[in-house]
Design a protein around this motif. Sequence first.
Motif, PDB file in Angstrom:
ATOM      1  N   LEU A 158       0.798  -1.215   0.000  1.00  0.00           N
ATOM      2  CA  LEU A 158       0.000   0.000   0.000  1.00  0.00           C
ATOM      3  C   LEU A 158       0.836   1.272   0.000  1.00  0.00           C
ATOM      4  N   GLY A 159       2.131   1.189   0.183  1.00  0.00           N
ATOM      5  CA  GLY A 159       2.998   2.362   0.156  1.00  0.00           C
ATOM      6  C   GLY A 159       3.788   2.434  -1.136  1.00  0.00           C
ATOM      7  N   THR A 160       4.773   3.296  -1.144  1.00  0.00           N
ATOM      8  CA  THR A 160       5.664   3.407  -2.303  1.00  0.00           C
ATOM      9  C   THR A 160       6.810   2.410  -2.177  1.00  0.00           C
ATOM     10  N   ILE A 161       7.641   2.361  -3.201  1.00  0.00           N
ATOM     11  CA  ILE A 161       8.685   1.340  -3.272  1.00  0.00           C
ATOM     12  C   ILE A 161       9.762   1.537  -2.219  1.00  0.00           C
ATOM     13  N   ASP A 162       9.932   2.767  -1.716  1.00  0.00           N
ATOM     14  CA  ASP A 162      10.970   3.022  -0.725  1.00  0.00           C
ATOM     15  C   ASP A 162      10.493   2.818   0.707  1.00  0.00           C
ATOM     16  N   GLN A 163       9.197   2.522   0.906  1.00  0.00           N
ATOM     17  CA  GLN A 163       8.645   2.319   2.243  1.00  0.00           C
ATOM     18  C   GLN A 163       8.625   0.823   2.551  1.00  0.00           C
ATOM     19  N   GLN A 164       9.649   0.366   3.249  1.00  0.00           N
ATOM     20  CA  GLN A 164       9.809  -1.063   3.505  1.00  0.00           C
ATOM     21  C   GLN A 164       8.803  -1.604   4.505  1.00  0.00           C
ATOM     22  N   HIS A 165       8.254  -0.744   5.347  1.00  0.00           N
ATOM     23  CA  HIS A 165       7.333  -1.198   6.393  1.00  0.00           C
ATOM     24  C   HIS A 165       5.881  -0.874   6.064  1.00  0.00           C
ATOM     25  N   ALA A 166       5.585  -0.639   4.795  1.00  0.00           N
ATOM     26  CA  ALA A 166       4.209  -0.368   4.400  1.00  0.00           C
ATOM     27  C   ALA A 166       3.371  -1.646   4.506  1.00  0.00           C
ATOM     28  N   GLU A 167       2.082  -1.473   4.652  1.00  0.00           N
ATOM     29  CA  GLU A 167       1.170  -2.602   4.823  1.00  0.00           C
ATOM     30  C   GLU A 167       1.014  -3.364   3.510  1.00  0.00           C
ATOM     31  N   ASN A 168       0.966  -4.684   3.617  1.00  0.00           N
ATOM     32  CA  ASN A 168       0.772  -5.531   2.445  1.00  0.00           C
ATOM     33  C   ASN A 168      -0.717  -5.724   2.187  1.00  0.00           C
ATOM     34  N   GLU A 169      -1.135  -5.456   0.961  1.00  0.00           N
ATOM     35  CA  GLU A 169      -2.515  -5.726   0.568  1.00  0.00           C
ATOM     36  C   GLU A 169      -2.682  -7.157   0.075  1.00  0.00           C
ATOM     37  N   PHE A 170      -1.658  -7.673  -0.598  1.00  0.00           N
ATOM     38  CA  PHE A 170      -1.694  -9.046  -1.107  1.00  0.00           C
ATOM     39  C   PHE A 170      -0.273  -9.589  -1.132  1.00  0.00           C
ATOM     40  N   VAL A 171      -0.127 -10.841  -0.705  1.00  0.00           N
ATOM     41  CA  VAL A 171       1.162 -11.544  -0.778  1.00  0.00           C
ATOM     42  C   VAL A 171       0.885 -12.961  -1.241  1.00  0.00           C
ATOM     43  N   LEU A 172       1.589 -13.391  -2.273  1.00  0.00           N
ATOM     44  CA  LEU A 172       1.464 -14.767  -2.760  1.00  0.00           C
ATOM     45  C   LEU A 172       2.261 -15.686  -1.840  1.00  0.00           C
ATOM     46  N   ARG A 173       1.572 -16.606  -1.199  1.00  0.00           N
ATOM     47  CA  ARG A 173       2.217 -17.512  -0.254  1.00  0.00           C
ATOM     48  C   ARG A 173       2.207 -18.927  -0.835  1.00  0.00           C
TER      49      ARG A 173
END
Length: 241
Positions: A158-173
């Motif tokens: 949900l953040g920009t590419i430089d924000q490492q701690h931004a919230e994940n909307e979707f992650v392929l597990r």
Amino acid sequence: MFPNSQRINRGGMILTELVETCRSHDFTDIVVLHEHRGEPDGMVVCHLPYGPTAYFGIFNTVLRHDIGEKKEVGTVSEAYPHLIFDQLNSKLGERATCILKHLFPVPKDETKRVITFANRSDYISFRHHTYTMPKGAKSVELKECGPRFELKLYQIRLGTIDQQHAENEFVLRSYTRSAKKQRLSTADGVEDYEEKRKGVAGGTAATALATSVAKSHGLGSRKPAAAGGRGQPGAKKKPAR
């Protein structure tokens, strides 16, 4: 491939400086390509100024000079292309469509350039064509301009590419049950099964949705087993005499 885009070599520039530079110059998106030994293997699409950021893997890349000779392939048109999105009809597919389509400006009606994003088994195939109609609308001739490749969406942040701690909307597990995975197309399987199962008690629309999902998987004619019956986890065994 992207109209109104500017290609730069990143060099030693860090991501924070790159994002701030693009924001100050009113860029709408950042597309970062990764490669390994000259073979592209990843693409990151970051929407400015606040995100989201989508991460794709790239597979089966065929560049322009590998498709055919220059006379067969032709030159790349600079016209704004028409976009075709095929089988991206789930919630996740619509989200991916929204991210990709905003990389391109609105085309004119008479444009003869077409870019296709076709989903097959959660792999998005990219194709780039121009077409002509020598004998009217009933005769259409396609010419592939290239490149061609497949995209695999594995993360949306949900953040920009430089924000490492931004919230994940979707992650392929990987290595999880496929029935619970989100998919790009509703035809590939049951999307967000837990959410649909909880929504059955919410009303008639949720019940109809659950019924259609059950029928598509051949479960419509089965009767539910009684709770605590024989073979159920909650059943009580009779004491042995």
